[in-house]
Design a protein around this motif. Structure first.
Motif, PDB file in Angstrom:
ATOM      1  N   GLY A  94      14.306  19.187  46.217  1.00  0.00           N
ATOM      2  CA  GLY A  94      14.186  19.842  47.515  1.00  0.00           C
ATOM      3  C   GLY A  94      12.754  19.872  48.015  1.00  0.00           C
ATOM      4  N   LEU A 141      15.321  28.343  51.854  1.00  0.00           N
ATOM      5  CA  LEU A 141      16.502  27.640  52.362  1.00  0.00           C
ATOM      6  C   LEU A 141      16.910  26.522  51.422  1.00  0.00           C
ATOM      7  CD1 LEU A 141      15.994  27.190  56.178  1.00  0.00           C
ATOM      8  CD2 LEU A 141      17.802  28.426  55.007  1.00  0.00           C
ATOM      9  N   LEU A 142      15.913  25.746  51.001  1.00  0.00           N
ATOM     10  CA  LEU A 142      16.195  24.623  50.129  1.00  0.00           C
ATOM     11  C   LEU A 142      16.738  25.126  48.799  1.00  0.00           C
ATOM     12  CD1 LEU A 142      13.118  22.461  51.010  1.00  0.00           C
ATOM     13  CD2 LEU A 142      15.480  21.702  51.169  1.00  0.00           C
ATOM     14  N   ARG A 161      20.382  24.341  47.362  1.00  0.00           N
ATOM     15  CA  ARG A 161      20.618  23.742  46.043  1.00  0.00           C
ATOM     16  C   ARG A 161      21.564  24.573  45.202  1.00  0.00           C
ATOM     17  NH1 ARG A 161      15.413  22.578  45.848  1.00  0.00           N
ATOM     18  NH2 ARG A 161      14.961  24.174  44.336  1.00  0.00           N
ATOM     19  N   LYS A 162      21.448  25.891  45.356  1.00  0.00           N
ATOM     20  CA  LYS A 162      22.338  26.774  44.588  1.00  0.00           C
ATOM     21  C   LYS A 162      23.697  26.927  45.258  1.00  0.00           C
ATOM     22  CE  LYS A 162      18.764  29.692  42.488  1.00  0.00           C
ATOM     23  NZ  LYS A 162      18.170  31.020  42.611  1.00  0.00           N
ATOM     24  N   GLY A 163      23.828  26.329  46.447  1.00  0.00           N
ATOM     25  CA  GLY A 163      25.103  26.441  47.141  1.00  0.00           C
ATOM     26  C   GLY A 163      25.340  27.819  47.722  1.00  0.00           C
ATOM     27  N   GLU A 164      24.259  28.554  47.972  1.00  0.00           N
ATOM     28  CA  GLU A 164      24.434  29.914  48.493  1.00  0.00           C
ATOM     29  C   GLU A 164      24.635  29.925  49.997  1.00  0.00           C
ATOM     30  OE1 GLU A 164      21.191  32.423  47.323  1.00  0.00           O
ATOM     31  OE2 GLU A 164      21.552  31.943  45.218  1.00  0.00           O
ATOM     32  N   ASP A 165      25.009  31.090  50.454  1.00  0.00           N
ATOM     33  CA  ASP A 165      25.182  31.334  51.875  1.00  0.00           C
ATOM     34  C   ASP A 165      23.834  31.173  52.573  1.00  0.00           C
ATOM     35  OD1 ASP A 165      25.380  32.648  54.368  1.00  0.00           O
ATOM     36  OD2 ASP A 165      27.202  33.597  53.614  1.00  0.00           O
ATOM     37  N   LEU A 166      23.836  30.360  53.627  1.00  0.00           N
ATOM     38  CA  LEU A 166      22.555  30.064  54.285  1.00  0.00           C
ATOM     39  C   LEU A 166      22.384  30.822  55.593  1.00  0.00           C
ATOM     40  CD1 LEU A 166      22.223  26.225  53.800  1.00  0.00           C
ATOM     41  CD2 LEU A 166      21.042  28.050  52.607  1.00  0.00           C
ATOM     42  N   ARG A 167      23.261  31.804  55.833  1.00  0.00           N
ATOM     43  CA  ARG A 167      23.271  32.312  57.193  1.00  0.00           C
ATOM     44  C   ARG A 167      22.126  33.235  57.599  1.00  0.00           C
ATOM     45  NH1 ARG A 167      29.544  31.794  56.873  1.00  0.00           N
ATOM     46  NH2 ARG A 167      28.795  31.610  54.757  1.00  0.00           N
ATOM     47  N   TYR A 168      21.672  34.093  56.715  1.00  0.00           N
ATOM     48  CA  TYR A 168      20.538  34.943  57.086  1.00  0.00           C
ATOM     49  C   TYR A 168      19.512  34.965  55.970  1.00  0.00           C
ATOM     50  CZ  TYR A 168      23.260  36.410  60.975  1.00  0.00           C
ATOM     51  OH  TYR A 168      23.970  36.392  62.119  1.00  0.00           O
ATOM     52  N   ILE A 169      18.296  34.993  56.393  1.00  0.00           N
ATOM     53  CA  ILE A 169      17.178  35.048  55.457  1.00  0.00           C
ATOM     54  C   ILE A 169      16.385  36.298  55.777  1.00  0.00           C
ATOM     55  CG2 ILE A 169      14.998  33.951  54.824  1.00  0.00           C
ATOM     56  CD1 ILE A 169      17.168  32.280  53.902  1.00  0.00           C
ATOM     57  N   GLY A 207      28.832  35.899  57.696  1.00  0.00           N
ATOM     58  CA  GLY A 207      27.420  35.839  57.338  1.00  0.00           C
ATOM     59  C   GLY A 207      27.167  36.853  56.229  1.00  0.00           C
ATOM     60  N   ILE A 208      25.938  37.117  55.932  1.00  0.00           N
ATOM     61  CA  ILE A 208      25.602  38.022  54.834  1.00  0.00           C
ATOM     62  C   ILE A 208      26.262  39.399  55.043  1.00  0.00           C
ATOM     63  CG2 ILE A 208      23.363  38.669  55.854  1.00  0.00           C
ATOM     64  CD1 ILE A 208      22.336  39.002  52.984  1.00  0.00           C
ATOM     65  N   GLY A 220      23.945  40.521  59.559  1.00  0.00           N
ATOM     66  CA  GLY A 220      23.313  41.318  58.520  1.00  0.00           C
ATOM     67  C   GLY A 220      21.909  40.815  58.269  1.00  0.00           C
ATOM     68  N   ILE A 233      13.666  33.636  60.216  1.00  0.00           N
ATOM     69  CA  ILE A 233      14.540  32.835  61.065  1.00  0.00           C
ATOM     70  C   ILE A 233      15.928  33.470  61.099  1.00  0.00           C
ATOM     71  CG2 ILE A 233      13.342  30.659  60.592  1.00  0.00           C
ATOM     72  CD1 ILE A 233      15.435  29.983  58.544  1.00  0.00           C
ATOM     73  N   ILE A 262      19.791  32.122  61.289  1.00  0.00           N
ATOM     74  CA  ILE A 262      20.516  30.862  61.128  1.00  0.00           C
ATOM     75  C   ILE A 262      21.904  30.932  61.758  1.00  0.00           C
ATOM     76  CG2 ILE A 262      21.375  29.186  59.457  1.00  0.00           C
ATOM     77  CD1 ILE A 262      19.345  30.001  57.523  1.00  0.00           C
ATOM     78  N   GLY A 263      22.374  29.807  62.295  1.00  0.00           N
ATOM     79  CA  GLY A 263      23.751  29.694  62.766  1.00  0.00           C
ATOM     80  C   GLY A 263      23.944  30.255  64.156  1.00  0.00           C
ATOM     81  N   LEU A 279      32.038  25.426  46.365  1.00  0.00           N
ATOM     82  CA  LEU A 279      30.634  25.059  46.234  1.00  0.00           C
ATOM     83  C   LEU A 279      30.335  24.673  44.792  1.00  0.00           C
ATOM     84  CD1 LEU A 279      29.150  27.797  48.546  1.00  0.00           C
ATOM     85  CD2 LEU A 279      28.777  25.350  48.799  1.00  0.00           C
ATOM     86  N   ARG A 305      29.135  21.058  43.612  1.00  0.00           N
ATOM     87  CA  ARG A 305      27.915  20.836  42.831  1.00  0.00           C
ATOM     88  C   ARG A 305      28.193  20.057  41.566  1.00  0.00           C
ATOM     89  NH1 ARG A 305      26.550  25.850  43.959  1.00  0.00           N
ATOM     90  NH2 ARG A 305      26.961  26.614  41.889  1.00  0.00           N
TER      91      ARG A 305
END
Lengths: 253, 253, 253, 253
Positions: A246, B239-240, B244-252, C23-24, C120, C160, C162-163, C240, C244
């Motif tokens: 990554g 994000l990367l 890679r872990k296949g986690e939810d990417l929707r909010y950081i 989302g989260i 969230g 950020i 996302i979505g 997922l 993987r």
């Protein structure tokens, strides 16, 4: 998307297409490039595509070039030859189909109905003299071609043929073409150039084409070829490693 | 898909294009942004694309903005300059080609035929004064540009140039453009902003453009730039990592 | 590609759009679905897309349904409300842009110019009463909305968004819309439904919309919601995990 | 992109569609292929697509073929049957939708309004006699079909149905079709052909279609089927392994 750079429009008599692109041991690419050189074949077209990697190569003279595939022709005594080679294959799955359809469309317009694709076939251990294994579009072709020293053992030994060498035959068949894939045995997981295997493929191919190719310099010059291809492969390996981690892919030192 | 926001249509005389987008050490982006500031260049266009990441950035004042690339111009004494910079590069392989084609189409309409792309070039260890290494569209340009302190060692040292800095030259060449990539040496796997390398690139570039750029504040202000870019890079890294872990990417958070 | 199932074409007065998708902590989805139920909002459109996952959900009554997004409306005293919710978000990066453009096109035709997106925001540890953090399309909106109990701390705390919750604001801004993202604090890496956070978001949202929503049953019913959503998330996690590992993705028991 | 090879245009009376493509335990594919053989069904169409893998298969007689899906018909006493089978499913997410839309378009033109999709359903441990679990497009169908020995437990036990078996029902519903997915219990993470499960599915299906199918040879011939499918699966596994390791995917020995 395909972008063609048409350099000239040769008039060819019943041309046979020969394809050799990067793959295991670079057997196909080496054979095709050596053939181009020995026949002094003329480049008549270049193919660029957004399915190729999104980078430029830096040449020895500090100039840059997009990845591309190249089309050459050779005027033979009885039949002409079109040779397809290049730096890379498609990066995207559906890109392989679009590129192969484009290639077939071009060579069909030039009168070609027969295609020989060249490649390597991974084995372990490697025999002293690599065999050349064939797969065909039509079972009848085996009888016609067996005399040229091709082993028709691909049904037992080869599961699938990936990329242009496979699709040019598979899609070509749908478009009324016939042909054969010539696979030179090479070491499994071969990372470097296998000129020995390429030589065996060329010996068979030159008989098929009814031309004589001077093989002397092929082994001699194997070392410099190997160096150039190793450089490319190390870059690819780094890219893949970085992609897996990554990491930032923007510059490679 | 590209979405253009055209703010104005400047009339430019033989403009030279300068591109600096995110990359190793953010050398190109820092150089381009500093140049914009010092020249008080005017923004005339914004480029949005579905090839950019599918998120908005949250600004310091709690407002949100889509990722974008930006186009500025500067009126020079003899020749004008177009500067391309932005938050991000394409997320998809073929997006790089579409974006570069769009950029070239815009700048060509404004009369540009020359492009200088800026970037970093990973080395280890880092020399006290980073060298600026060049790669060109045409070998003849080396003679013309060598006097500006550029090292033409990219043929030996650089395998490929990825993304806009490479493709603007490679695709540009197909579209009748000429140009050069200026790569400042920076630490391998450099994650943070290398203003020192950016400064060396700017010194060369300002000579090439025949303009004088006050370099004083570049190093002073390196710290705040570094902070902002580190924030962006940490988000990207998260994000990367998540991807890679296949986690939810929707909010950081 | 988008496929619309338009159930009815409501005539709405200055409608405000509310979006809540997975989302989260599923904060946005829970808040939107609870609002639909309490307002007895009417479904007027469904959106299907090949950017959604390539499977059907099996319902409790053994029937199957494609993944989809749904559009509801509620007739308010002064202004009407459009509520967007659904099972999933786009699987592909550029799909997010296509879907958001489609959503904006639909709601704009119905007269909407304002959009509130719900989501969230991961924190650790979780405070007793989750705060609601806002991000806006225009800094002036902060003054207007601050009185409703929104914390404008997203510039410092959120990198950020996302979505759909981010892009509806970012792309919407380009299309003349204004709006805000309301993010309820929820536990970092929250896998399950956070009805507590959804409640805080709803309290703020109902003030913004000038409507009263009975919150009593939200916490009571949190358990069955949680069960249903956990089921969905376990499936996603399995997928997922399988993806993987490179396993066959065709059936999930 | 879909490429159709239409071999004949049969006139069918109220045909029922049966689909069995590769999946867990290859239950659907084995059942569909056995049915084709026993009914001496006639092939009338082939479907090729750039969403299928970019390779050719090498057959036992050293000939090559593109991956494809195949369409057969059988003239029944009261109603006719269309059977869909093939080597592979789409490699790309959105390809699944395009292929299923294409399949539905073809069978609808031939008068079909009902579709039965066949597949496996992973359980552990495996019961002595695998049950056949059903999922339907419309809850009313359960009453109609329960008498044929189908267990309607999919609502509790099956989360989602991936690929053609799911989408033919989900998309079909949007296009006015009705139908059912018949899932034979098979061992979780089943890699090889489960003819026992396929037999149970066929017993139910033959009752549904009102035809009698001789089951004797199904178990006898399970071994050679298993061998052929194991070969295909080993190739797939190698490809996935290579893809994960970032290795060269061009030839598989």
């Amino acid at each position: 998307m395909l972008t063609w750079n048409i350099i000239s429009k040769p008039r060819l008599k019943r041309p046979i297409v020969v394809e050799g692109l990067p793959g295991i041991g670079n057997v196909g690419k080496v054979a095709a490039e050596y053939l181009i050189e020995k026949l002094k074949a003329k480049k008549f077209a270049e193919l660029y595509s957004d399915h190729y990697p999104y980078h430029v190569f830096v040449n020895d003279d500090d100039t840059v070039d997009l990845p591309k595939n190249e089309f050459y022709y050779h005027k033979g005594r009885k039949r002409d030859v079109i040779i397809i080679t290049g730096d890379i294959q498609s990066m995207t799955p559906h890109g392989h189909y679009e590129i192969v359809e484009g290639m077939l469309s071009l060579v069909r317009k030039l009168g070609a109905r027969t295609v020989f694709t060249l490649g390597g076939f991974g084995v372990n251990p490697l025999p002293k003299v690599p065999k050349v294994v064939g797969a065909v579009t039509d079972a009848k072709l085996k009888k016609k071609y067996r005399k040229y020293g091709i082993k028709f053992e691909s049904g037992e030994r080869v599961g699938i043929i990936i990329g242009a060498s496979g699709l040019l035959l598979g899609v070509g068949k749908l478009r009324g073409m016939k042909g054969m894939c010539l696979m030179g045995e090479t070491l499994n997981r071969q990372m470097f150039t296998d000129t020995k295997s390429a030589k065996q493929v060329l010996i068979v191919l030159s008989k098929l084409l009814g031309i004589s190719v001077d093989m002397k310099s092929l082994e001699e010059r194997s070392k410099e070829m190997e160096k150039a291809i190793r450089k490319a492969q190390e870059i690819e390996a780094k890219l893949l490693e970085k992609a897996r981690k990554g990491e930032d892919l923007r510059y490679i030192g």
